[in-house]
Design a protein around this motif. Structure first.
Motif, mmCIF file in Angstrom:
data_model
loop_
_atom_site.group_PDB
_atom_site.id
_atom_site.type_symbol
_atom_site.label_atom_id
_atom_site.label_comp_id
_atom_site.label_asym_id
_atom_site.label_seq_id
_atom_site.Cartn_x
_atom_site.Cartn_y
_atom_site.Cartn_z
ATOM 1 N N ASP A 219 0.899 -1.027 -0.035
ATOM 2 C CA ASP A 219 -0.004 -0.160 0.174
ATOM 3 C C ASP A 219 0.906 1.341 -0.291
ATOM 4 O O ASP A 219 0.169 2.523 -0.719
ATOM 5 C CB ASP A 219 -1.173 0.279 1.525
ATOM 6 C CG ASP A 219 -2.164 -1.081 0.960
ATOM 7 O OD1 ASP A 219 -1.931 -1.451 0.100
ATOM 8 O OD2 ASP A 219 -2.780 -0.447 1.272
ATOM 9 N N THR A 220 1.904 1.260 0.640
ATOM 10 C CA THR A 220 2.886 2.382 0.628
ATOM 11 C C THR A 220 3.064 2.853 -0.439
ATOM 12 O O THR A 220 3.328 3.990 -1.319
ATOM 13 C CB THR A 220 4.395 1.916 1.441
ATOM 14 O OG1 THR A 220 3.839 2.122 2.905
ATOM 15 C CG2 THR A 220 5.365 3.178 1.414
ATOM 16 N N ILE A 221 3.720 1.640 -1.822
ATOM 17 C CA ILE A 221 4.018 1.760 -2.939
ATOM 18 C C ILE A 221 2.847 2.284 -3.652
ATOM 19 O O ILE A 221 3.056 3.280 -4.493
ATOM 20 C CB ILE A 221 4.957 0.521 -3.297
ATOM 21 C CG1 ILE A 221 6.043 0.076 -2.455
ATOM 22 C CG2 ILE A 221 5.062 0.809 -5.331
ATOM 23 C CD1 ILE A 221 6.816 -1.240 -3.109
ATOM 24 N N SER A 222 1.534 2.005 -3.557
ATOM 25 C CA SER A 222 0.527 2.121 -3.915
ATOM 26 C C SER A 222 0.218 4.148 -3.985
ATOM 27 O O SER A 222 -0.032 3.953 -4.668
ATOM 28 C CB SER A 222 -0.689 1.257 -3.422
ATOM 29 O OG SER A 222 0.014 0.283 -4.343
ATOM 30 N N TRP A 262 11.699 9.129 -11.671
ATOM 31 C CA TRP A 262 12.233 8.868 -10.078
ATOM 32 C C TRP A 262 10.804 8.127 -9.625
ATOM 33 O O TRP A 262 10.934 8.139 -8.211
ATOM 34 C CB TRP A 262 11.626 11.237 -9.613
ATOM 35 C CG TRP A 262 12.739 12.253 -10.222
ATOM 36 C CD1 TRP A 262 12.733 12.622 -10.806
ATOM 37 C CD2 TRP A 262 14.211 11.758 -9.551
ATOM 38 N NE1 TRP A 262 14.189 13.044 -10.246
ATOM 39 C CE2 TRP A 262 14.862 12.334 -9.509
ATOM 40 C CE3 TRP A 262 14.889 10.907 -8.102
ATOM 41 C CZ2 TRP A 262 16.169 12.731 -8.840
ATOM 42 C CZ3 TRP A 262 16.024 11.174 -7.767
ATOM 43 C CH2 TRP A 262 16.355 11.953 -8.201
ATOM 44 N N TYR A 263 9.692 8.160 -9.859
ATOM 45 C CA TYR A 263 8.035 7.250 -9.360
ATOM 46 C C TYR A 263 9.630 5.456 -9.218
ATOM 47 O O TYR A 263 9.505 5.540 -8.258
ATOM 48 C CB TYR A 263 7.993 7.140 -10.333
ATOM 49 C CG TYR A 263 6.689 8.505 -9.882
ATOM 50 C CD1 TYR A 263 6.186 8.316 -8.774
ATOM 51 C CD2 TYR A 263 6.090 9.387 -11.249
ATOM 52 C CE1 TYR A 263 5.724 9.620 -8.288
ATOM 53 C CE2 TYR A 263 5.190 10.490 -10.461
ATOM 54 C CZ TYR A 263 4.908 10.594 -9.160
ATOM 55 O OH TYR A 263 4.112 11.567 -9.295
ATOM 56 N N LEU A 264 10.306 5.395 -10.604
ATOM 57 C CA LEU A 264 11.282 4.131 -11.033
ATOM 58 C C LEU A 264 11.916 3.758 -9.250
ATOM 59 O O LEU A 264 11.699 3.036 -9.047
ATOM 60 C CB LEU A 264 11.391 3.703 -11.842
ATOM 61 C CG LEU A 264 10.559 3.415 -12.817
ATOM 62 C CD1 LEU A 264 11.687 3.365 -13.913
ATOM 63 C CD2 LEU A 264 10.049 2.421 -12.684
ATOM 64 N N VAL A 265 12.555 4.980 -9.123
ATOM 65 C CA VAL A 265 13.641 5.382 -7.946
ATOM 66 C C VAL A 265 13.114 4.802 -6.911
ATOM 67 O O VAL A 265 13.451 3.983 -5.792
ATOM 68 C CB VAL A 265 15.037 6.461 -8.615
ATOM 69 C CG1 VAL A 265 15.535 6.441 -7.163
ATOM 70 C CG2 VAL A 265 14.990 6.280 -9.470
ATOM 71 N N ILE A 269 13.326 2.079 -4.254
ATOM 72 C CA ILE A 269 13.633 1.455 -2.990
ATOM 73 C C ILE A 269 12.759 0.905 -1.979
ATOM 74 O O ILE A 269 12.950 0.464 -0.911
ATOM 75 C CB ILE A 269 13.987 3.683 -2.172
ATOM 76 C CG1 ILE A 269 15.504 3.525 -3.277
ATOM 77 C CG2 ILE A 269 14.247 3.573 -1.371
ATOM 78 C CD1 ILE A 269 16.091 5.518 -3.105
ATOM 79 N N LEU A 270 11.719 1.798 -2.149
ATOM 80 C CA LEU A 270 10.646 1.237 -1.550
ATOM 81 C C LEU A 270 10.415 -0.606 -1.381
ATOM 82 O O LEU A 270 10.291 -1.073 -0.006
ATOM 83 C CB LEU A 270 9.349 0.993 -1.640
ATOM 84 C CG LEU A 270 9.504 3.072 -0.796
ATOM 85 C CD1 LEU A 270 7.959 3.493 -1.585
ATOM 86 C CD2 LEU A 270 9.532 3.317 0.744
ATOM 87 N N THR A 271 10.453 -1.150 -2.555
ATOM 88 C CA THR A 271 10.590 -2.444 -2.414
ATOM 89 C C THR A 271 11.474 -3.207 -2.130
ATOM 90 O O THR A 271 11.238 -4.199 -1.335
ATOM 91 C CB THR A 271 10.582 -2.978 -4.202
ATOM 92 O OG1 THR A 271 10.065 -2.081 -4.853
ATOM 93 C CG2 THR A 271 10.668 -4.429 -4.959
ATOM 94 N N LEU A 272 12.821 -2.809 -2.290
ATOM 95 C CA LEU A 272 13.903 -3.371 -1.006
ATOM 96 C C LEU A 272 13.945 -3.032 -0.013
ATOM 97 O O LEU A 272 14.342 -4.330 1.184
ATOM 98 C CB LEU A 272 15.271 -2.050 -1.399
ATOM 99 C CG LEU A 272 15.311 -2.628 -3.120
ATOM 100 C CD1 LEU A 272 16.993 -1.727 -3.456
ATOM 101 C CD2 LEU A 272 16.118 -4.041 -3.512
#
Length: 300
Positions: A219-222, A262-265, A269-272
């Motif tokens: 949810d944070t990534i979303s 920037w969204y991908l970066v 980071i959040l995924t890691l």
């Protein structure tokens, strides 16, 4: 019959080489993917319309950096609101009080049943139907009065829209985590005289975290990407900022590439962080329930 002959008879031809299965489809798929990747790289490198020089020039531009910081702030604050309020709503939904259950169910149904874009616009335009917000005795004198447009700024409207909507989804995530905890844990805590609040804080929620953390991280990534919807209320986050820039120079694609990078970066980071947190939670969940319960009781 010798032992070697008997073994060979039982196992078949022992000296036959092992033949690995061939997978020609994999090689074909790999070749197709490599060709497509090469075509994409060639298009990016050779296409003058993409203006890679412009992409690099705006990647660290000051207004873009301010929009990036605004996006991070919106994500952090909205998720904090969603997690805190969602936890309260989850406890209300599990309460034995029918009024609390009904209020929480109504809230969740309302905010999950309406589009988040509509909610953002609602809070932003609330001042048109409610010019002032007053605090005081209900149906009595007003102690303090605020201008709605002053109190609910575009940033506050974004937090209300994103945070309240997220709390409805987080409530269901937390409720699922709480119900996954063995009832024997809570019954043992009650038998020891622990209050419901301490029971939830020291026994239930720490064990429910292993169920709550993975979907909460998703949810944070979303939420990071949902902040781009604040474009409709003019909040200068990342997407709004690049739109304002390409509105002046008409270089839409290069500026959208800047935002996408920037969204991908940030999502990477959040995924890691999510992967690392899930591994840590998996290791901690391997502990014995009795040991976790003793730790919750303060080490007894």
């Amino acid at each position: 019959m010798t032992t070697d002959t008997a073994t060979q008879t039982e196992t078949g031809h022992a000296d036959e080489p092992i033949v690995r299965l061939r997978h020609p489809g994999r090689w074909v798929a790999a070749a197709v993917l490599l060709v497509l990747a090469a075509m994409f790289v060639n298009f990016v490198v050779t296409s003058p319309q993409l203006r890679l020089d412009l992409v690099w020039g705006y990647l660290f531009e000051k207004s873009v950096m301010r929009g990036l910081v605004m996006t991070i702030e919106l994500t952090a604050v909205a998720m904090a609101v969603g997690i805190v309020l969602g936890t309260i709503l989850a406890v209300m939904r599990l309460s034995e009080n029918p009024l609390l259950r009904g209020a929480a169910s109504g809230y969740i149904g309302l905010f999950r049943g309406t589009p988040i874009l509509v909610q953002l616009l609602f809070w932003f335009f609330l001042g048109t139907v409610l010019p002032q917000i007053s605090l005081g005795i209900p149906f009595g004198p007003e102690a303090v009065t605020f201008s709605t447009n002053t109190l609910i700024s575009p940033f506050a409207a974004a937090i209300l829209g994103l945070g309240l909507n997220e709390s409805a989804y987080m409530a269901e995530i937390v409720r699922a985590g709480i119900t996954s905890v063995d009832k024997g844990q809570t019954e043992a805590a009650e038998a020891l005289g622990m209050s419901p609040w301490i029971n939830y804080r020291r026994v239930v929620l720490p064990q429910a975290a292993r169920i709550i953390v993975p979907p909460a991280a998703n949810d944070t990534i979303s939420m990071l990407k949902l902040t781009s919807l604040c474009l409709v209320i003019g909040l200068p986050e990342l997407t709004t900022t690049v739109q304002l820039i390409y509105g002046r120079n008409f270089q839409q694609i290069p500026l959208l590439i800047v935002a996408s990078i920037w969204y991908l970066v940030l999502t990477t980071i959040l995924t890691l962080l999510q992967t690392r947190l899930e591994r840590r939670m998996a290791r901690s969940s391997a502990a014995m329930p009795a040991k976790r319960f003793r730790l919750a009781l303060g080490g007894r």
